[in-house]
Design a protein around this motif. Structure first.
Motif, PDB file in Angstrom:
ATOM      1  N   LYS A   1       0.868  -1.426  -0.103  1.00  0.00           N
ATOM      2  CA  LYS A   1      -0.003  -0.007   0.086  1.00  0.00           C
ATOM      3  C   LYS A   1       0.703   1.443  -0.173  1.00  0.00           C
ATOM      4  O   LYS A   1       0.250   2.318  -0.027  1.00  0.00           O
ATOM      5  CB  LYS A   1      -1.082   0.005   1.151  1.00  0.00           C
ATOM      6  CG  LYS A   1      -0.354   0.104   2.384  1.00  0.00           C
ATOM      7  CD  LYS A   1      -1.367   0.001   3.730  1.00  0.00           C
ATOM      8  CE  LYS A   1      -2.135  -1.243   3.525  1.00  0.00           C
ATOM      9  NZ  LYS A   1      -3.140  -1.029   4.885  1.00  0.00           N
TER      10      LYS A   1
ATOM     11  N   ARG B   1      -2.823   2.978  -4.343  1.00  0.00           N
ATOM     12  CA  ARG B   1      -3.832   3.842  -5.048  1.00  0.00           C
ATOM     13  C   ARG B   1      -3.221   3.786  -6.369  1.00  0.00           C
ATOM     14  O   ARG B   1      -2.192   3.788  -6.661  1.00  0.00           O
ATOM     15  CB  ARG B   1      -3.771   5.200  -4.452  1.00  0.00           C
ATOM     16  CG  ARG B   1      -4.485   5.314  -2.916  1.00  0.00           C
ATOM     17  CD  ARG B   1      -6.016   4.933  -2.866  1.00  0.00           C
ATOM     18  NE  ARG B   1      -6.690   5.770  -3.917  1.00  0.00           N
ATOM     19  CZ  ARG B   1      -7.429   6.713  -3.789  1.00  0.00           C
ATOM     20  NH1 ARG B   1      -7.129   7.633  -2.747  1.00  0.00           N
ATOM     21  NH2 ARG B   1      -8.110   7.417  -4.621  1.00  0.00           N
ATOM     22  N   THR B   2      -4.305   3.787  -7.306  1.00  0.00           N
ATOM     23  CA  THR B   2      -4.147   3.771  -8.762  1.00  0.00           C
ATOM     24  C   THR B   2      -4.977   4.581  -9.610  1.00  0.00           C
ATOM     25  O   THR B   2      -6.022   4.778  -9.292  1.00  0.00           O
ATOM     26  CB  THR B   2      -4.128   2.151  -9.245  1.00  0.00           C
ATOM     27  OG1 THR B   2      -5.708   1.689  -8.816  1.00  0.00           O
ATOM     28  CG2 THR B   2      -3.174   1.070  -8.398  1.00  0.00           C
TER      29      THR B   2
ATOM     30  N   ALA C   1      -7.736   0.572 -12.136  1.00  0.00           N
ATOM     31  CA  ALA C   1      -7.577   1.660 -11.791  1.00  0.00           C
ATOM     32  C   ALA C   1      -8.735   2.298 -10.965  1.00  0.00           C
ATOM     33  O   ALA C   1      -9.839   1.841 -11.348  1.00  0.00           O
ATOM     34  CB  ALA C   1      -7.520   2.835 -13.076  1.00  0.00           C
ATOM     35  N   ASP C   2      -8.337   2.511  -9.607  1.00  0.00           N
ATOM     36  CA  ASP C   2      -9.352   3.121  -9.016  1.00  0.00           C
ATOM     37  C   ASP C   2      -9.958   4.447  -9.070  1.00  0.00           C
ATOM     38  O   ASP C   2     -10.936   4.922  -8.688  1.00  0.00           O
ATOM     39  CB  ASP C   2      -9.152   2.708  -7.196  1.00  0.00           C
ATOM     40  CG  ASP C   2      -8.068   3.917  -6.892  1.00  0.00           C
ATOM     41  OD1 ASP C   2      -8.020   4.900  -7.254  1.00  0.00           O
ATOM     42  OD2 ASP C   2      -7.026   3.490  -6.152  1.00  0.00           O
TER      43      ASP C   2
ATOM     44  N   ARG D   1      -3.223  -2.323  -7.084  1.00  0.00           N
ATOM     45  CA  ARG D   1      -4.510  -2.232  -6.451  1.00  0.00           C
ATOM     46  C   ARG D   1      -4.854  -3.079  -5.388  1.00  0.00           C
ATOM     47  O   ARG D   1      -5.274  -2.924  -4.137  1.00  0.00           O
ATOM     48  CB  ARG D   1      -5.542  -1.934  -7.576  1.00  0.00           C
ATOM     49  CG  ARG D   1      -6.701  -1.452  -6.836  1.00  0.00           C
ATOM     50  CD  ARG D   1      -8.121  -1.323  -7.809  1.00  0.00           C
ATOM     51  NE  ARG D   1      -9.142  -0.716  -7.228  1.00  0.00           N
ATOM     52  CZ  ARG D   1     -10.317  -0.255  -7.554  1.00  0.00           C
ATOM     53  NH1 ARG D   1     -10.472  -0.438  -9.158  1.00  0.00           N
ATOM     54  NH2 ARG D   1     -11.353   0.001  -6.877  1.00  0.00           N
ATOM     55  N   GLN D   2      -4.703  -4.626  -6.043  1.00  0.00           N
ATOM     56  CA  GLN D   2      -5.085  -5.559  -4.979  1.00  0.00           C
ATOM     57  C   GLN D   2      -4.227  -5.522  -3.706  1.00  0.00           C
ATOM     58  O   GLN D   2      -4.523  -6.123  -2.554  1.00  0.00           O
ATOM     59  CB  GLN D   2      -4.990  -6.819  -5.706  1.00  0.00           C
ATOM     60  CG  GLN D   2      -6.110  -7.092  -6.771  1.00  0.00           C
ATOM     61  CD  GLN D   2      -5.920  -8.027  -7.723  1.00  0.00           C
ATOM     62  OE1 GLN D   2      -4.752  -8.759  -7.673  1.00  0.00           O
ATOM     63  NE2 GLN D   2      -6.986  -8.781  -8.286  1.00  0.00           N
TER      64      GLN D   2
END
Length: 361
Positions: free
Chosen positions: A288, A315-316, A339-340, A310-311
């Motif tokens: 993270k 942050r993406t 992508a978030d 992301r998993q």
């Protein structure tokens, strides 16, 4: 060569557009280089350009007829790069009144290598075309380009880094992947980052002989330091490293900090270096405490790596379609739910600054 204004590269074929843009950028002498497809070559954009570079394969000429008419009407300095053996390029050059010295013809075998071999002629043609600039037409950046890129500061003053004898850096790392159109996109993002931002690791698809010069140009245009990555290089705040063009590039973390690791020369997913390889290493090593960004580019490289990040809790983000020169890599990243966040190019630097403040130190 007068570096004012914008050089506009227009090509129907995405690969030819990418390769020609990379070659032209080497001799841009500080000018902004923007690559567009034929549908984005508007009269306003053509007229505002300081130099237009048309690139076409033999099979593309019919699809570019409308662009040829617009270029003729815009009456801007123009270079023509054609790939193929048909001789049709000479007819186009004659119709557009492009001198022979401003028409570069290469075989359609290995476009990248052929264009590299023709680089002295390309440089000379660009210089001559800029000297022959028509009179009386103002050179300015078009509104479309301004919306697609954050403005770059003009050669900001930077104090050069000193030797760091303090504790090793174990904080957040920003990982960015890009391909076609990425040279301008990276400039927009990096020039928007603060001098004290977390370190940045970059994979930009580009021939290996061009990467060092590209890193130098970014270094001259950004507040942060930018350089070509070498093996075992410790990362530090306010510092960006760009992967060489012929080695897979990974991040490693230990008690002594976070550092770069250059590996094999084999292609992964058709690329060396591959964005996927860098981002998967970030997911494994940093979890993270990382931020992943996919910028404009053709294909799908980076989607799997960004998903792994992301998993792992990172942050993406992916660049949006409107501001992407080629909406390939960001599109796949969005579709794969890697992508978030999806953002226009001009907002990515501020997003990075915001999310890094919220991450664990």
């Amino acid at each position: 060569m007068n570096a004012a204004g914008e050089i506009l590269v227009v090509a129907l074929d995405p690969l030819l557009r990418k390769v020609v843009t990379e070659s032209v950028t080497l001799f841009a002498d500080g000018a902004t280089v923007t690559a567009v497809s034929q549908t984005r070559a508007t009269p306003e954009r053509l007229t505002a350009a300081s130099l237009v570079v048309l690139a076409a394969r033999d099979a593309d000429f019919s699809g570019l007829k409308s662009v040829f008419s617009l270029v003729k009407a815009a009456d801007r300095p123009t270079l023509l790069v054609t790939a193929g053996e048909s001789g049709e390029g000479r007819n186009v050059a004659a119709d557009l009144k492009i001198a022979g010295s401003q028409h570069i013809s290469i075989p359609e075998l290995d476009i990248r290598e052929e264009l590299r071999a023709a680089s002295p002629k390309l440089e000379a043609a660009m210089r001559q075309a800029r000297r022959d600039r028509p009179r009386g037409k103002p050179v300015q950046s078009p509104p479309q380009a301004a919306e697609a890129r954050a403005p770059a500061p003009s050669a900001p003053e930077k104090s050069r880094p000193v030797e760091h004898d303090g504790p090793p850096y174990l904080g957040t790392v920003i990982c960015i992947g890009a391909s076609t159109g990425g040279t301008d996109a990276l400039l927009a993002v990096l020039s928007g980052l603060d001098r004290n931002c977390p370190p940045v690791a970059i994979v930009q698809h580009m021939p290996k002989d061009y990467v060092a010069d590209f890193a130098k140009r970014l270094d001259q245009s950004c507040r942060i330091d930018v350089e070509l990555a070498h093996d075992g290089q410790a990362l530090r705040p306010g510092h960006a490293v760009i992967a060489p063009g012929d080695r897979q590039f990974r991040l490693r973390k230990g008690n002594k900090g976070i550092w770069t690791a250059l590996g094999e020369s084999e292609r992964v997913g058709g690329h060396c270096p591959a964005v996927d390889v860098m981002m998967k290493s970030a997911a494994q090593e940093l979890g993270k405490k990382a931020v992943g960004v996919i910028l404009t580019g053709m294909g799908r490289d980076g989607a799997n790596g960004l998903l792994a990040m992301r998993q792992a809790g990172a942050r993406t983000a992916a660049q949006d379609e409107e501001t992407s020169i080629v909406y390939g890599m960001p599109k796949v990243a969005f579709e794969e739910k890697a992508a978030d966040t999806v953002l226009p190019l001009q907002k990515i630097a501020n997003w990075i600054a915001g999310v890094t403040l919220q991450l664990p130190k």
